[in-house]
Design a protein around this motif. Structure first.
Motif, PDB file in Angstrom:
ATOM      1  N   GLU A  99       0.888  -1.080  -0.005  1.00 27.50           N
ATOM      2  CA  GLU A  99      -0.484  -0.007   0.412  1.00 27.50           C
ATOM      3  C   GLU A  99       1.159   1.109  -0.109  1.00 27.50           C
ATOM      4  O   GLU A  99       0.385   2.132  -0.661  1.00 27.50           O
ATOM      5  CB  GLU A  99      -0.996   0.297   1.020  1.00 27.50           C
ATOM      6  N   PHE A 100       1.603   1.484   0.831  1.00 27.19           N
ATOM      7  CA  PHE A 100       2.840   1.890   0.704  1.00 27.19           C
ATOM      8  C   PHE A 100       3.611   2.240  -0.234  1.00 27.19           C
ATOM      9  O   PHE A 100       3.973   3.705  -1.297  1.00 27.19           O
ATOM     10  CB  PHE A 100       3.633   1.995   2.023  1.00 27.19           C
ATOM     11  N   ASP A 101       3.381   1.109  -1.086  1.00 26.45           N
ATOM     12  CA  ASP A 101       4.414   1.726  -1.771  1.00 26.45           C
ATOM     13  C   ASP A 101       3.773   2.523  -3.409  1.00 26.45           C
ATOM     14  O   ASP A 101       4.119   3.105  -4.327  1.00 26.45           O
ATOM     15  CB  ASP A 101       4.478   0.331  -2.869  1.00 26.45           C
ATOM     16  N   LEU A 102       2.530   1.864  -3.104  1.00 24.51           N
ATOM     17  CA  LEU A 102       1.467   2.581  -4.168  1.00 24.51           C
ATOM     18  C   LEU A 102       0.982   3.504  -3.952  1.00 24.51           C
ATOM     19  O   LEU A 102       0.091   4.213  -4.828  1.00 24.51           O
ATOM     20  CB  LEU A 102       0.188   1.405  -4.484  1.00 24.51           C
ATOM     21  N   GLY A 103       1.373   4.120  -2.831  1.00 22.71           N
ATOM     22  CA  GLY A 103       1.041   5.916  -2.262  1.00 22.71           C
ATOM     23  C   GLY A 103      -0.112   5.558  -1.599  1.00 22.71           C
ATOM     24  O   GLY A 103      -0.500   6.525  -1.576  1.00 22.71           O
ATOM     25  N   HIS A 104      -0.918   4.560  -0.945  1.00 22.26           N
ATOM     26  CA  HIS A 104      -2.005   4.770  -0.416  1.00 22.26           C
ATOM     27  C   HIS A 104      -2.139   4.892   1.672  1.00 22.26           C
ATOM     28  O   HIS A 104      -3.324   5.147   1.377  1.00 22.26           O
ATOM     29  CB  HIS A 104      -2.649   3.751  -1.279  1.00 22.26           C
ATOM     30  N   VAL A 105      -0.577   5.117   1.649  1.00 27.37           N
ATOM     31  CA  VAL A 105      -0.522   5.127   3.235  1.00 27.37           C
ATOM     32  C   VAL A 105       0.161   6.149   3.489  1.00 27.37           C
ATOM     33  O   VAL A 105       0.900   7.160   2.630  1.00 27.37           O
ATOM     34  CB  VAL A 105       0.020   3.801   3.382  1.00 27.37           C
ATOM     35  N   LEU A 106      -0.039   7.057   4.833  1.00 29.30           N
ATOM     36  CA  LEU A 106       0.399   8.342   4.705  1.00 29.30           C
ATOM     37  C   LEU A 106       2.054   8.422   5.580  1.00 29.30           C
ATOM     38  O   LEU A 106       2.496   8.624   5.174  1.00 29.30           O
ATOM     39  CB  LEU A 106      -0.073   9.349   5.449  1.00 29.30           C
ATOM     40  N   PHE A 107       1.780   6.727   6.204  1.00 30.37           N
ATOM     41  CA  PHE A 107       2.865   6.597   6.865  1.00 30.37           C
ATOM     42  C   PHE A 107       3.098   5.248   7.327  1.00 30.37           C
ATOM     43  O   PHE A 107       2.475   4.340   7.093  1.00 30.37           O
ATOM     44  CB  PHE A 107       2.576   7.188   8.599  1.00 30.37           C
ATOM     45  N   GLU A 108       4.404   5.049   7.138  1.00 28.34           N
ATOM     46  CA  GLU A 108       5.426   3.452   6.966  1.00 28.34           C
ATOM     47  C   GLU A 108       6.421   3.568   7.677  1.00 28.34           C
ATOM     48  O   GLU A 108       7.712   4.275   7.754  1.00 28.34           O
ATOM     49  CB  GLU A 108       5.496   3.055   5.991  1.00 28.34           C
ATOM     50  N   PRO A 109       6.901   3.150   9.450  1.00 26.88           N
ATOM     51  CA  PRO A 109       7.520   2.754  10.270  1.00 26.88           C
ATOM     52  C   PRO A 109       8.307   1.908   9.402  1.00 26.88           C
ATOM     53  O   PRO A 109       8.411   0.515   8.462  1.00 26.88           O
ATOM     54  CB  PRO A 109       7.041   2.499  11.137  1.00 26.88           C
ATOM     55  N   MET A 110       9.874   2.735   9.104  1.00 23.33           N
ATOM     56  CA  MET A 110      11.089   1.659   8.407  1.00 23.33           C
ATOM     57  C   MET A 110      11.928   1.988   8.236  1.00 23.33           C
ATOM     58  O   MET A 110      12.269   2.851   9.173  1.00 23.33           O
ATOM     59  CB  MET A 110      10.673   2.571   6.744  1.00 23.33           C
ATOM     60  N   LEU A 111      13.073   0.875   8.227  1.00 23.14           N
ATOM     61  CA  LEU A 111      14.800   0.929   8.316  1.00 23.14           C
ATOM     62  C   LEU A 111      14.962   1.893   7.510  1.00 23.14           C
ATOM     63  O   LEU A 111      14.511   2.295   5.974  1.00 23.14           O
ATOM     64  CB  LEU A 111      15.176  -0.227   8.188  1.00 23.14           C
ATOM     65  N   PHE A 112      15.681   3.081   7.923  1.00 22.04           N
ATOM     66  CA  PHE A 112      16.621   4.255   6.904  1.00 22.04           C
ATOM     67  C   PHE A 112      17.214   3.677   6.166  1.00 22.04           C
ATOM     68  O   PHE A 112      17.275   4.061   4.684  1.00 22.04           O
ATOM     69  CB  PHE A 112      17.527   5.234   7.772  1.00 22.04           C
ATOM     70  N   SER A 113      17.699   1.786   5.883  1.00 27.84           N
ATOM     71  CA  SER A 113      18.052   1.912   4.764  1.00 27.84           C
ATOM     72  C   SER A 113      17.209   1.154   3.566  1.00 27.84           C
ATOM     73  O   SER A 113      17.480   1.753   2.738  1.00 27.84           O
ATOM     74  CB  SER A 113      18.758   0.389   5.421  1.00 27.84           C
ATOM     75  N   ALA A 114      16.110   0.889   4.133  1.00 27.16           N
ATOM     76  CA  ALA A 114      15.147   1.295   3.060  1.00 27.16           C
ATOM     77  C   ALA A 114      15.084   2.226   2.166  1.00 27.16           C
ATOM     78  O   ALA A 114      15.192   2.546   1.543  1.00 27.16           O
ATOM     79  CB  ALA A 114      14.040   0.863   3.219  1.00 27.16           C
ATOM     80  N   PHE A 115      14.576   3.423   3.391  1.00 30.92           N
ATOM     81  CA  PHE A 115      15.044   4.793   2.266  1.00 30.92           C
ATOM     82  C   PHE A 115      16.322   5.424   1.653  1.00 30.92           C
ATOM     83  O   PHE A 115      16.139   5.304   0.084  1.00 30.92           O
ATOM     84  CB  PHE A 115      14.774   5.671   3.805  1.00 30.92           C
ATOM     85  N   ARG A 116      17.289   4.693   2.070  1.00 33.69           N
ATOM     86  CA  ARG A 116      18.348   4.761   1.313  1.00 33.69           C
ATOM     87  C   ARG A 116      18.643   3.729   0.561  1.00 33.69           C
ATOM     88  O   ARG A 116      18.703   4.603  -0.855  1.00 33.69           O
ATOM     89  CB  ARG A 116      20.011   4.479   2.237  1.00 33.69           C
ATOM     90  N   ALA A 117      18.097   2.571   0.624  1.00 33.55           N
ATOM     91  CA  ALA A 117      18.089   2.099  -0.987  1.00 33.55           C
ATOM     92  C   ALA A 117      17.019   2.435  -1.947  1.00 33.55           C
ATOM     93  O   ALA A 117      17.705   2.067  -3.289  1.00 33.55           O
ATOM     94  CB  ALA A 117      17.547   0.605  -0.996  1.00 33.55           C
ATOM     95  N   TYR A 118      15.841   3.285  -1.599  1.00 34.38           N
ATOM     96  CA  TYR A 118      15.063   3.266  -2.364  1.00 34.38           C
ATOM     97  C   TYR A 118      15.118   4.666  -2.921  1.00 34.38           C
ATOM     98  O   TYR A 118      14.246   6.238  -3.894  1.00 34.38           O
ATOM     99  CB  TYR A 118      14.083   3.022  -2.524  1.00 34.38           C
ATOM    100  N   GLN A 119      16.097   5.699  -2.529  1.00 35.22           N
ATOM    101  CA  GLN A 119      16.695   6.775  -2.733  1.00 35.22           C
ATOM    102  C   GLN A 119      16.667   6.994  -4.486  1.00 35.22           C
ATOM    103  O   GLN A 119      17.089   6.312  -5.265  1.00 35.22           O
ATOM    104  CB  GLN A 119      18.050   7.264  -2.801  1.00 35.22           C
ATOM    105  N   PRO A 120      16.390   8.341  -4.987  1.00 37.07           N
ATOM    106  CA  PRO A 120      16.580   8.381  -6.928  1.00 37.07           C
ATOM    107  C   PRO A 120      17.666   8.511  -6.583  1.00 37.07           C
ATOM    108  O   PRO A 120      18.688   9.717  -7.019  1.00 37.07           O
ATOM    109  CB  PRO A 120      15.957   9.523  -6.730  1.00 37.07           C
ATOM    110  N   TYR A 121      18.747   7.652  -6.526  1.00 30.34           N
ATOM    111  CA  TYR A 121      19.861   6.961  -6.999  1.00 30.34           C
ATOM    112  C   TYR A 121      20.343   6.418  -8.633  1.00 30.34           C
ATOM    113  O   TYR A 121      19.264   6.388  -8.805  1.00 30.34           O
ATOM    114  CB  TYR A 121      21.240   6.444  -5.956  1.00 30.34           C
ATOM    115  N   PRO A 122      21.457   6.763  -8.969  1.00 27.72           N
ATOM    116  CA  PRO A 122      21.019   6.496 -10.436  1.00 27.72           C
ATOM    117  C   PRO A 122      21.166   5.077 -10.664  1.00 27.72           C
ATOM    118  O   PRO A 122      20.716   4.673 -11.308  1.00 27.72           O
ATOM    119  CB  PRO A 122      22.423   7.032 -10.760  1.00 27.72           C
TER     120      PRO A 122
END
Lengths: 435, 583
Positions: free
Chosen positions: A256-279
């Motif tokens: 759901e969060f992936d599809l943009g339907h959820v406002l909040f999701e507790p996540m590890l920062f690593s996931a955040f970094r993984a899915y940063q718009p890096y090349p």
């Protein structure tokens, strides 16, 4: 032959036998060989990044150059097989000198005595050695009363925010010190049926666990006597809060969060970094803007989150502990290697100097303005570490079951808490004796 | 008791083997389980509920069995000293503790075995109650430790979880069975050792009573010994006194005799050749000095001086030469025997004999010539002193049989025969020699003057009968006379012989016969009378003369008629008495 001669020979023979026994008991062959390291092949953060052993190889090269230490490792062990593989090594008495530890193995192995206590080594280091690490990261590697492992790489848990929804709803980013109430308000505000089909298709939160609530309300589930003590007002508060949250929570996790339907999701920062718009990164969350904040705090707690940490330890049966310690330092305390984490891995360096260096933060902030320096540092500093003892995982599970039972059926939370507390203690006493 | 000891050691051997087997069994099970777990990949699960880190699978049997070997070696040692025993015990305890530790104390019977071994060892030495108590206490402490202290080791049951159910139960059952067997053996051992000790106590009591009996006997014997001791002391004193007397006699007498003779010679010489006398006096002084030395040496029970300085032969020669110089007697010697192989006391005796003989010959025998011969013809040493140039002594023997042998070999002219000799006495020897060698003259030289001996010797043909105690000159004279054909009878003996002969002659001549009738006897009749006188019966006579019995009877009757005798007996007596028949 004379009795005296016989006696002498027998004494000699018995001494020989004793020596043989002692030899095999205390030593492991061969005595001098390159330092052995145990590591799994895929990423700790379960992200396929193709950099499997990159960091390790760099550390090895550095160690060879600067300290003339030869290091080897067995490659190809998958993360899912790593526990079993390590266990087999232990049984064969062929444990590598330096071990990377998965959190699910840490308690068990530490209680078995697989890890060499590092307090001695640390105390011999110059002043300020310990303070260069995030204390929470360092605490991750503590077991009972000794330092069992050093932190190598960590990732705090943060609350990820779908900024697109925020904007759409006309809400501001939550503040750093936002509370549960504010959290509830946010969720309340966004949980709605968007397309009017009678089903809620926008949720406030997904994946918020009871443990997050407990942690953010400064609940320690065990008292000093290592008994479960749930009968506390903080627990009740947390449970009430969770109850309220239930209706605002999406049942279908991450998708759901992936599809943009959820406002909040507790996540590890690593996931955040993984899915940063890096090349080179996979752009998972690409159809919405997102940022992160600390976790919301409960009435009695602070804005903390738990810390996930990849640990490195030295085998208690190693014959080259000094060398092993030097290599561990290369891995964990060497700024060069630690900064490579930001290049090749998704976690965060455990060294304050590295994580809070301007370049790193500049890089991080490039993608998300909401990630202030303070957010990360705060999260790292104040991260809470679950209790470390042998059967903690099991205990946690039991508690979780108890809570979900209460949450689903309870009419009188207080009363049920008391009952469950007692039941749990009894059951765990039975199973584990004095854990 | 020995049987008990044998059973004890046998039991111990059985226990040793059993325990070795148990250890092997247990470690094998554990090692096998661990390798199996490793192979099937359930190591992580195994470690989850494990209290501590395991050793590599193969190390367990190696370490445990090595320790067992060490313990066994220590037990087999039969150390005697207390400290060594204690050191061994400590090491054994340590090993056993380590083994049990490795097995996480699943099998406590090992300590029972060690206990049994220790009891056996202490039974060989002396049991002290304190030792047994200490061992018992140790055992309890061990058990207590094991039960209450968590050593953080993987329990045996954890390894068992690897095995499937029937096998698991089987293993447990076997383990318990073996442990029970061990316990039973231990109990048996205790029983045996108690019995052994009990028997030993009995034996000790019995030995004690024996000992006290012997002690009493010993006390009595001791008292007796004291008595004997006193007697011995007095005997020794007597012996010593006698020795001293003898020695003084030998040395002083010898020296003094030499001095006296020498001085006599000096008296004779002093007017004629004063210078020669001086020389003689000087040599006498030497003799005197030597005598003094010898006396001194005697007092200290030392050997004669010359024998200390020289070997026997040289000593004898020097003594002889000294004597010769001092007394002017001609002394020649020939040593035909090897004098070098005698013991010191034998040398003393020989030396003294020669000295004494020379002294006696000169002082008592007034000899002017002495010939000394030492030979060893048949093993025994012969020392012969010959005092006359005209007489050459061929041999000297000690019994009658040797006389005969010597006569065969040497063909002497005269034999000086003693009467009392072993094997064959002098009388019989005389008879035999006279029969075989009638030309040899025999002089009986003895101390015995029994009538019987005299009569017999003369009857058998001795040419002389002399008593010992005569001087050498007289003896030489007698020998010469006998050699020349005269008979020599000692004066007293002679009177005896005459008396005897008188008796014989004056015996009642019952038988008297007319001389005229005797002349009328025919030669054939004289033959018959001779045979009758010999004691032959008529039958025997008839056989001898090849005549018939009847003829002989007639002849005898005729003879009796002619001589007017009553019977054959009278005839015989008359025949002998009258000398008609010579026997």
């Amino acid at each position: 032959m004379s009795q005296k001669l016989k006696n002498r020979l027998l004494a000699l023979a018995s001494i020989c036998f004793l020596c043989v026994a002692a030899f095999f008991y205390f030593t492991r062959l061969p005595l001098q060989k390159p330092l052995q390291v145990a590591l799994f092949s895929d990423s700790y953060w379960q992200v396929q990044n193709g950099n499997a052993y990159r960091l390790l190889d760099d550390a090895i090269a550095l160690a060879q150059k600067e300290q003339q230490i030869q290091v080897e490792y067995e490659s190809g062990v998958l993360r899912e097989d790593y526990s079993d593989w390590l266990a087999s090594k232990i049984l064969e008495e062929d444990v590598p000198d330096v071990l990377f530890i998965l959190p699910e193995d840490f308690n068990d192995f530490a209680s078995l005595g697989v890890f060499e206590p590092l307090d001695g080594f640390i105390s011999q280091e110059p002043e300020g050695f310990e303070s260069q690490f995030y204390s929470s990261a360092l605490n991750c590697g503590r077991y009972e009363s000794f330092q069992a492992a050093m932190p190598f790489e960590c990732a705090p848990k943060l609350m990820f925010v779908n900024r697109t929804i925020l904007e759409r709803e006309g809400l501001d980013m939550p503040k750093e010190d936002w509370s549960w109430q504010q959290f509830l308000d946010y969720c309340q505000a966004v949980t709605k049926d968007l397309d009017g089909d009678g089903q809620i298709d926008q949720y406030g939160v997904v994946g918020y666990e009871w443990i997050d609530a407990m942690e953010s309300n400064a609940v320690s589930l065990l008292n000093d006597q290592k008994e479960i003590s749930l009968n506390k007002p903080e627990v009740k508060e947390a449970l009430l809060f969770l109850e309220k949250l239930q209706s605002l929570e999406s049942t279908d996790q991450s998708k759901e969060f992936d599809l943009g339907h959820v406002l909040f999701e507790p996540m590890l920062f690593s996931a955040f970094r993984a899915y940063q718009p890096y090349p080179l990164s996979i752009k998972k969350y690409s159809n919405f803007d997102w940022g992160c904040v600390c976790m919301p705090k409960g009435p009695k707690g602070v804005n903390v989150s738990s810390l996930d940490c990849l640990l490195v330890a030295i085998s208690s049966r190693s014959m080259q502990k000094e060398k092993a310690w030097q290599f561990v330092k290369t891995l964990c305390a060497n700024a060069q290697i630690q900064s490579e984490i930001f290049d090749y891995s998704e976690g965060v360096s455990v060294l304050k100097s590295v994580t809070e260096s301007n370049e790193i933060l500049a890089d991080l902030m490039r993608s998300s303005q909401s990630l202030g320096q303070s957010v990360l540092s705060e999260a790292l500093e104040q991260a809470v570490i679950p209790p470390r003892f042998k059967d903690y995982a099991r205990v946690q599970e039991e508690i979780g079951l108890a809570f979900s039972q209460i949450l689903s059926q309870s009419t009188n939370i207080e009363k049920d808490l008391i009952i469950q507390n007692r039941l749990l203690n009894e059951r765990l006493e039975q199973e584990y004796g004095n854990y | 008791m020995n049987r008990d000891k044998k059973s004890l050691s046998l039991l111990l051997v059985v226990m040793r083997n059993l325990n070795f087997f148990i250890l092997f069994f247990l470690t094998f099970i554990m090692a096998n389980a661990q390798s199996g777990i490793l192979a099937e990949g359930s190591s992580r699960l195994f470690l989850t509920s494990a209290p501590g880190l395991p050793l590599a699978a193969w190390k367990l049997p190696v370490i445990v069995l090595s320790l067992f070997g060490a313990t066994l070696c220590l037990l087999i040692m039969k150390e005697q000293s207390k400290t060594a025993c204690l050191a061994c015990l400590v090491l054994e305890l340590f090993s056993v503790f380590w083994i049990s530790y490795q097995l996480n104390f699943v099998y406590s019977g090992l300590l029972l075995w060690l206990l049994a071994e220790s009891l056996y060892r202490f039974a060989r030495m002396n049991w002290k109650v304190s030792t047994i108590l200490a061992l018992g206490f140790l055992y309890l402490a061990f058990e207590f430790l094991v039960q209450s202290y968590d050593f953080g080791l993987i329990p045996f049951e954890h390894y068992l979880s690897y095995y499937q159910q029937p096998t698991r139960n089987l293993i447990l059952a076997s383990k318990n069975l073996f442990a029970s067997i061990n316990t039973v053996l231990f109990l048996g051992f205790i029983v045996l050792i108690l019995r052994y000790k009990y028997n030993e106590n009995d034996r000790i009591l019995y030995l004690n009573s024996e000992l006290s009996t012997r002690n009493e006997q010993l006390a009595e014997a001791f008292v007796q010994m004291e008595t004997y001791n006193k007697e011995l002391v007095s005997m020794t004193q007597t012996k010593e006194r006698n020795r001293l007397a003898r020695e003084i006699h030998d040395t002083l007498g010898h020296a003094l005799a030499g001095i006296i003779t020498g001085l006599e010679a000096c008296i004779a010489l002093i007017d004629i050749a004063p210078s020669a006398t001086k020389i003689q006096l000087k040599s006498i002084i030497e003799v005197a000095k030597q005598g003094v030395t010898d006396v001194r040496r005697s007092i200290h029970a030392l050997r004669p001086d010359s024998l200390e300085k020289y070997d026997l032969k040289s000593a004898l020669i020097s003594s002889i030469q000294e004597m010769q110089q001092a007394t002017n007697a001609e002394i020649s010697y020939s040593f035909e025997a090897d004098l070098s192989h005698f013991e010191k006391d034998e040398e003393d005796v020989i030396y003294r004999i020669i000295q004494e003989a020379m002294t006696n010959s000169i002082r008592h025998g007034k000899a002017s010539q002495i010939q000394i011969t030492i030979s060893q013809p048949c093993g025994n040493l012969q020392i012969i002193l010959n005092l006359s140039k005209k007489i050459h002594v061929l041999d000297a023997v000690s019994n009658g049989e040797q006389v005969l042998a010597s006569v065969e070999k040497n063909h002497p002219d005269i034999i000086l025969m003693d009467i009392r000799m072993p094997e064959m006495d002098g009388v019989v020897a005389t008879r035999i020699i006279k029969e075989r060698y009638p030309e040899i003259k025999i002089i009986i030289l003895t101390t015995f003057d029994d009538d019987e001996y005299v009569y017999e010797s003369i009857k058998y043909g001795a040419s002389g009968y002399l008593l010992k105690g005569m001087s050498t000159d007289e003896l030489v004279e007698a020998i010469e006379k006998v050699y020349n054909g005269t008979a020599m009878i000692n004066e007293d003996i002679a009177s005896k012989v005459v008396r005897l002969f008188n008796q014989m002659a004056n015996q009642n001549v019952i038988i008297s016969v007319d001389e005229v009738q005797v002349k009328e006897l025919k030669p054939g009749e004289k033959d018959v009378i001779a045979l009758v006188a010999q004691g032959l019966s008529n039958k025997e006579i008839s056989e001898k003369l090849f005549l018939s019995n009847g003829t002989i009877r007639n002849m005898v009757s005729t003879i009796l008629g002619k001589l007017n005798l009553r019977d054959s007996t009278q005839l015989a007596i008359w025949a002998i008495q009258s000398g008609l028949v010579k026997l």
